[in-house]
Each structure stands twice: as C-alpha cells, then as structure tokens.
Design an enzyme around this catalytic site. Structure first.
Site, PDB file in Angstrom:
ATOM      1  N   LYS A 131       0.216 -14.886   9.327  1.00  9.82           N
ATOM      2  CA  LYS A 131       1.027 -13.674   9.286  1.00  9.82           C
ATOM      3  C   LYS A 131       2.477 -14.094   9.194  1.00  9.82           C
ATOM      4  O   LYS A 131       2.832 -15.195   9.620  1.00  9.82           O
ATOM      5  CB  LYS A 131       0.818 -12.839  10.569  1.00  9.82           C
ATOM      6  CG  LYS A 131       1.191 -11.388  10.406  1.00  9.82           C
ATOM      7  CD  LYS A 131       0.098 -10.580   9.740  1.00  9.82           C
ATOM      8  CE  LYS A 131       0.547  -9.184   9.421  1.00  9.82           C
ATOM      9  NZ  LYS A 131      -0.565  -8.356   8.917  1.00  9.82           N
ATOM     10  N   ASP A 171       2.493  -5.610   4.507  1.00  7.18           N
ATOM     11  CA  ASP A 171       2.190  -5.054   5.837  1.00  7.18           C
ATOM     12  C   ASP A 171       3.276  -4.001   6.060  1.00  7.18           C
ATOM     13  O   ASP A 171       3.903  -3.534   5.088  1.00  7.18           O
ATOM     14  CB  ASP A 171       2.215  -6.153   6.909  1.00  7.18           C
ATOM     15  CG  ASP A 171       1.654  -5.678   8.254  1.00  7.18           C
ATOM     16  OD1 ASP A 171       0.446  -5.479   8.372  1.00  7.18           O
ATOM     17  OD2 ASP A 171       2.448  -5.485   9.211  1.00  7.18           O
TER      18      ASP A 171
HETATM   19  P1  NDP Z   1       3.563   1.230   6.302  1.00  5.16           P
HETATM   20  O1  NDP Z   1       4.885   0.614   6.471  1.00  5.16           O
HETATM   21  O2  NDP Z   1       3.115   1.641   4.942  1.00  5.16           O
HETATM   22  O3  NDP Z   1       3.411   2.503   7.251  1.00  5.16           O
HETATM   23  C1  NDP Z   1       3.582   2.421   8.631  1.00  5.16           C
HETATM   24  C2  NDP Z   1       3.595   3.822   9.196  1.00  5.16           C
HETATM   25  O4  NDP Z   1       3.623   3.744  10.615  1.00  5.16           O
HETATM   26  C3  NDP Z   1       4.837   4.618   8.789  1.00  5.16           C
HETATM   27  O5  NDP Z   1       4.496   5.974   8.673  1.00  5.16           O
HETATM   28  C4  NDP Z   1       5.780   4.390   9.970  1.00  5.16           C
HETATM   29  O6  NDP Z   1       6.718   5.444  10.149  1.00  5.16           O
HETATM   30  C5  NDP Z   1       4.804   4.364  11.115  1.00  5.16           C
HETATM   31  N1  NDP Z   1       5.342   3.551  12.217  1.00  5.16           N
HETATM   32  C6  NDP Z   1       5.800   2.281  12.147  1.00  5.16           C
HETATM   33  N2  NDP Z   1       6.242   1.874  13.342  1.00  5.16           N
HETATM   34  C7  NDP Z   1       6.066   2.912  14.175  1.00  5.16           C
HETATM   35  C8  NDP Z   1       6.314   3.123  15.544  1.00  5.16           C
HETATM   36  N3  NDP Z   1       6.857   2.145  16.306  1.00  5.16           N
HETATM   37  N4  NDP Z   1       5.993   4.334  16.077  1.00  5.16           N
HETATM   38  C9  NDP Z   1       5.435   5.300  15.311  1.00  5.16           C
HETATM   39  N5  NDP Z   1       5.158   5.156  14.009  1.00  5.16           N
HETATM   40  C10 NDP Z   1       5.470   3.982  13.457  1.00  5.16           C
HETATM   41  O7  NDP Z   1       2.521   0.181   6.943  1.00  5.16           O
HETATM   42  P2  NDP Z   1       0.954   0.063   6.706  1.00  5.16           P
HETATM   43  O8  NDP Z   1       0.356   1.402   6.543  1.00  5.16           O
HETATM   44  O9  NDP Z   1       0.721  -0.975   5.674  1.00  5.16           O
HETATM   45  O10 NDP Z   1       0.480  -0.597   8.087  1.00  5.16           O
HETATM   46  C11 NDP Z   1       0.160   0.205   9.234  1.00  5.16           C
HETATM   47  C12 NDP Z   1      -0.657  -0.625  10.203  1.00  5.16           C
HETATM   48  O11 NDP Z   1      -1.846  -1.087   9.553  1.00  5.16           O
HETATM   49  C13 NDP Z   1       0.014  -1.879  10.749  1.00  5.16           C
HETATM   50  O12 NDP Z   1      -0.445  -2.107  12.068  1.00  5.16           O
HETATM   51  C14 NDP Z   1      -0.525  -2.978   9.839  1.00  5.16           C
HETATM   52  O13 NDP Z   1      -0.470  -4.250  10.454  1.00  5.16           O
HETATM   53  C15 NDP Z   1      -1.951  -2.495   9.678  1.00  5.16           C
HETATM   54  N6  NDP Z   1      -2.656  -3.029   8.517  1.00  5.16           N
HETATM   55  C16 NDP Z   1      -2.162  -2.835   7.250  1.00  5.16           C
HETATM   56  C17 NDP Z   1      -2.867  -3.324   6.164  1.00  5.16           C
HETATM   57  C18 NDP Z   1      -2.444  -3.040   4.780  1.00  5.16           C
HETATM   58  O14 NDP Z   1      -3.225  -3.342   3.856  1.00  5.16           O
HETATM   59  N7  NDP Z   1      -1.291  -2.455   4.530  1.00  5.16           N
HETATM   60  C19 NDP Z   1      -4.106  -4.120   6.349  1.00  5.16           C
HETATM   61  C20 NDP Z   1      -4.584  -4.157   7.716  1.00  5.16           C
HETATM   62  C21 NDP Z   1      -3.857  -3.655   8.755  1.00  5.16           C
HETATM   63  P3  NDP Z   1       8.077   5.505   9.310  1.00  5.16           P
HETATM   64  O15 NDP Z   1       7.702   6.120   7.993  1.00  5.16           O
HETATM   65  O16 NDP Z   1       8.964   6.330  10.159  1.00  5.16           O
HETATM   66  O17 NDP Z   1       8.529   4.078   9.159  1.00  5.16           O
END
Ligand code: NDP
Length: 450
Positions: A131, A171
């Site tokens: 990571k 991510d």
């Molecule tokens: P994105 O950046 O596309 O989206 C993240 C979302 O979560 C946004 O809506 C963001 O809000 C919100 N968010 C982030 N931090 C916080 C917080 N502290 N409190 C509340 N909401 C929060 O990321 P992903 O969708 O890619 O990833 C989301 C999760 O999934 C992570 O844990 C990642 O590690 C996991 N993951 C992702 C994969 C992938 O293929 N993308 C694969 C496997 C796991 P805002 O819009 O305000 O920033």
C-alpha cells in the site's frame, strides 16, 4: 483449544508488536484482529511456531519514505511526504493502492498493506500485498496542481515499482485522473509502455469493469452470504456510506439485484432518501463527485430529502449495511443501532470501516458480517485481471471480466465457509483471515528463512 489460552497468546504477541511499532494504532488493530483468528492454527502447527511466521508476516519487507516537492498555481513551493509499504511478496509481485489524503501516515498504510496481503491471497491470483500514498489533499486543488504533484511523486516512485515487482492502483483520493497522470509520467521517464499501474483508462491498457469492480464484488459477496442462509438481496433496504468509487458501484449493483438504497454520505454528512436512490439519482451523484467534485448536500437540495450534517447512515432503518467510505466509520453505538433495527448483514466495502468493538458485536449478534478483505476484494481481483490482459496484450469483453469477477467472489465466499464454519454458522472474519494466512504462510515456509 481453550479460548483463554488463545487470547493470552494474542495479548502477548500484540504487546510485542505494539512495542516495536509505537503509536501505530490502526496497524495494531488490524494485526490484533488477524491474530485472534489465526492463533489457533499457529498454536496447533509447530512449523508455523518454529518459523516465527506470525512475527515475520507482521514485519513489512520494506518501506520507502520520500519527499514530494511541487509548485502550486500561485508558484508557492509545496512539500508533502509519500510512502510505499511493500509488505509481503510471497505469493506474487506487490500489489495495492495509493491513497492521497491528509490523514495518511505510516500506521494507516501499514494496516492497509497488511490487510492487502490476505485479501490478495484470497483472490487466488498471484499478488503480494502493498500500500502507499501521500499526505496530500487533492480537494480544492486544480487539475494542473494534481498533475504536478503526481508527476513529482512518480519521479521517486518509479524506482521501486514495475510489472513484476510492484503494481500500485487507486484508493481514496486516487481515481482515474490521478492514475492517468502517474502512468503518463512513468511512461515518459522509462520509455516503456507496460502495466505498472492498474485502474488505467480504457484507451491505455485499462480493464473493463475495473472501475465498478470493488462495489460490484461487494454486492456479489453479500448475495452469496445471504444465499447461504436461503435469503437474497431482492427487496432489501440498503444503507450505503461514502459517495466515491466503491459506494457508487455498490449502490448500482444493489439496485440491479432488486434492492433499494436509501443513504449515501461524504465527509460532510449523510443523505437519507426513503424513496430510494435510483439510477438517475446515482448518475447525478457520479457527476457531482467525480466531475464537479461537489458536496452531497446538493443532492438533498435537488431531491428534497433529509440531510444530516456530520451524520452517518447507521441510525436509519435498513436490512443490509454497506460501509464504503473509510476506516473506523461504524462504531459500537452504530452497530447496536443496526442490530436493534433488525439489520441482517453488514458488508465492508471500505477497508476496516467497522471498529473492532462494532465488528465483534455484529458477529456475536448473528448479523452476517463480511470483512473488507473478503467483501471488497473484487477491486484488486479485477486489477489482477487487468495485469493479465496487459501481459497478454489483449482486452477481454465486459461480460468476460464480470463473469470472472463473479466467479472469484464466489470462490472467496467458499473459502470463507471452508475455513470459518462453526457451530453457530459461518464466521466470515475467521474464514477470510485463516484462508489468506494459510496461503501466505505455506509460501513463506517453502522459501526457508528469508
Ligand atoms: P473515494 O475517494 O472514491 O471515495 C471515498 C468516499 O468516502 C468519499 O465520498 C469521501 O467523502 C468519503 N470519506 C473519506 N474519508 C472520510 C471520512 N473521514 N469520513 C467520512 N467520509 C469519508 O475512495 P474509494 O471509494 O476508492 O475508497 C473507499 C474505501 O474503500 C477506502 O477504505 C478504500 O481503502 C476502500 N477500497 C477501495 C478500493 C477501490 O477499488 N477503490 C478497493 C478496496 C477497498 P468526500 O467526497 O467528502 O471526500
């Protein structure tokens, strides 16, 4: 084996880990949870104990830390810190995402890299765990600023990655735009067009369904858990958190399976739309977050539904909960609210979104609980398929990739059942941890003391 003996061994082991990795609370949390599941295997098998497998598995192969200097639009010099944690390459080249977020630090990347080893092993594809990321906040930055940051980061990162060495992906904060800037810079520096990143655009080596894969896979896994109990997602009400890549495609596939999605959230608040977030509304959210990079409160204004600033989805009634935003976003109180509201299943689209206490309560209460390393493995699985297509220099059709993703999720479910079945049903946390552990541990044993 007596539970007290197992817990005593876990406590002893984790105390040593905490001493060696002070202040890294997320990393401690992730290791503690895995140690609880796998300690019976370690205590039962002298090969694992003598080879100190658990000690070696919790020590990353290497960590690279570097400075990223770049210039903002006002010509100010800016400095960020970046990391690549190459955790374990026993079952394949390192593989794992890059995260850009101000909260990124060593503890978070070590926890994510550690989890990634087990998740990648579970997919059955040859991928080790890693990571990386930077404490850079892409929010409010112009495209040109993000480009300059990505280019500067790649000037150092390129030394440490490669198609047979380490293949990063996206991510939080690293989506199609960032991957494109990173890939473009790598290609320019080394003068080779090769699959050193996944999540690439379709025009330059990306795979169909990669964008959707984590969310779709999470829903497939949930359907498998429900089917195992002679139930299904059809007609269920779902609460989803986040409004990013994972959340949007989780919601899309849940809709396709006949469920109703009533919540989404971002870091400012949550929307509750009891009429259901349909395809048109999801397209609005996609444009809002991915293109306009706006706030979810706009959804509430447009569709006249409830918005709770600073709120989370877990106190609204639902049958299935999909935490898809970030780590530790669902705590014990939230878990209690879900249980009291009759929630049947919780599937972690995000990595470790449930606190340890919440996860324990859900598991004890008989709620089907799909841990991230199993439920969200679809993203890295299709990344693995992207690597295969790059190596073969071919592109599979959408149906072909989706069929393979469906099969991989179903195989992961079967492995969880095989390793996690107990007198009170399947414990998916134990199942996923043990299945991933055995694969990595056997490879490490075969290599001798390395
Ligand atoms: P994105 O950046 O596309 O989206 C993240 C979302 O979560 C946004 O809506 C963001 O809000 C919100 N968010 C982030 N931090 C916080 C917080 N502290 N409190 C509340 N909401 C929060 O990321 P992903 O969708 O890619 O990833 C989301 C999760 O999934 C992570 O844990 C990642 O590690 C996991 N993951 C992702 C994969 C992938 O293929 N993308 C694969 C496997 C796991 P805002 O819009 O305000 O920033």
């Amino acid at each position: 084996m007596a539970e007290a003996q197992i817990e005593a061994e876990v406590t002893r082991f984790v105390a040593g880990l905490e001493r060696r990795n002070q202040g890294e609370t997320e990393f401690h949390q992730a290791v503690r949870e895995v140690a609880r599941s796998v300690m019976p295997l370690v205590l039962d098998d002298p090969r694992y104990r003598e080879a100190r497998i658990l000690e070696r598995m919790t020590e990353p192969d290497r960590i690279v830390i570097f400075r990223v200097s770049w210039e903002d639009d006002e010509h100010n010099v800016r400095v960020n810190r970046a990391w690549r944690v190459q955790f374990n390459n026993s079952v394949g080249p390192y593989k794992g995402g890059l995260r850009f977020h101000p909260s990124v630090n060593m503890s978070i990347l070590k926890f994510l890299g550690f989890e990634q080893c087990f998740k990648n092993a579970l997919t059955g594809l040859p991928m080790g765990g890693a990571k990386g990321g930077a404490n850079f906040n892409p929010k409010g930055k112009s495209d040109r600023e993000v480009m300059r940051f990505c280019q500067s980061l790649m000037v150092e990162l390129h030394r440490h990655i490669g198609e047979d060495t380490d293949v990063p992906a996206g991510d939080i904060g690293v989506g199609a735009r960032e991957i494109s800037f990173l890939f473009g810079q790598y290609k320019r520096m080394v003068n080779r067009f090769t699959g050193i990143l996944t999540g690439k655009g379709l025009a330059f080596g990306g795979s169909l369904v990669r964008r959707e894969a984590t969310g779709y896979g999470c829903v497939y896994f949930t359907e498998d858990m429900l089917n195992h109990r002679d139930d299904s997602l059809d007609g269920k009400t779902c609460a989803v958190s986040g409004a990013g890549n994972v959340a949007i495609y989780t919601a899309e596939k849940a809709l396709a399976m006949g469920a109703k999605v009533v919540t989404l959230s971002d870091s400012d608040g949550v929307i509750y739309d009891p009429d259901g977030i349909d395809g048109d509304k999801l397209a609005f959210v996609h444009d809002l977050k991915e293109v306009r990079r706006g706030r979810l409160s706009e959804y509430a204004e447009r569709y006249r539904c409830q918005y709770v600033a600073g709120g989370r989805p877990w106190h609204f009634p639902c049958d299935v909960a999909f935490p898809c935003a970030t780590q530790n976003e669902l705590d014990e109180d939230d878990a209690r609210a879900l249980i009291d509201g009759g929630c049947l299943a919780v599937a972690e689209g995000a990595n470790m979104p449930c606190t340890s206490e919440a996860a324990r309560l859900l598991r004890r209460s008989g709620v089907l609980f799909g841990p991230g390393k199993a439920a969200n493995a679809g993203g890295v699985a299709v990344s693995g398929l992207e690597q295969s297509q790059n190596a073969l220099r071919i592109s599979w059709s959408r149906d072909e990739v989706d069929r393979r993703l469906r099969q991989i999720m179903s195989d992961i479910h079967s492995k969880c059942v095989e390793h996690g079945a107990g007198p009170h049903g399947v414990d998916y946390v134990d199942g996923a941890n043990r299945a991933g552990f055995v694969k990595v541990a056997e490879a490490m044993l075969a290599y001798g003391i390395v």
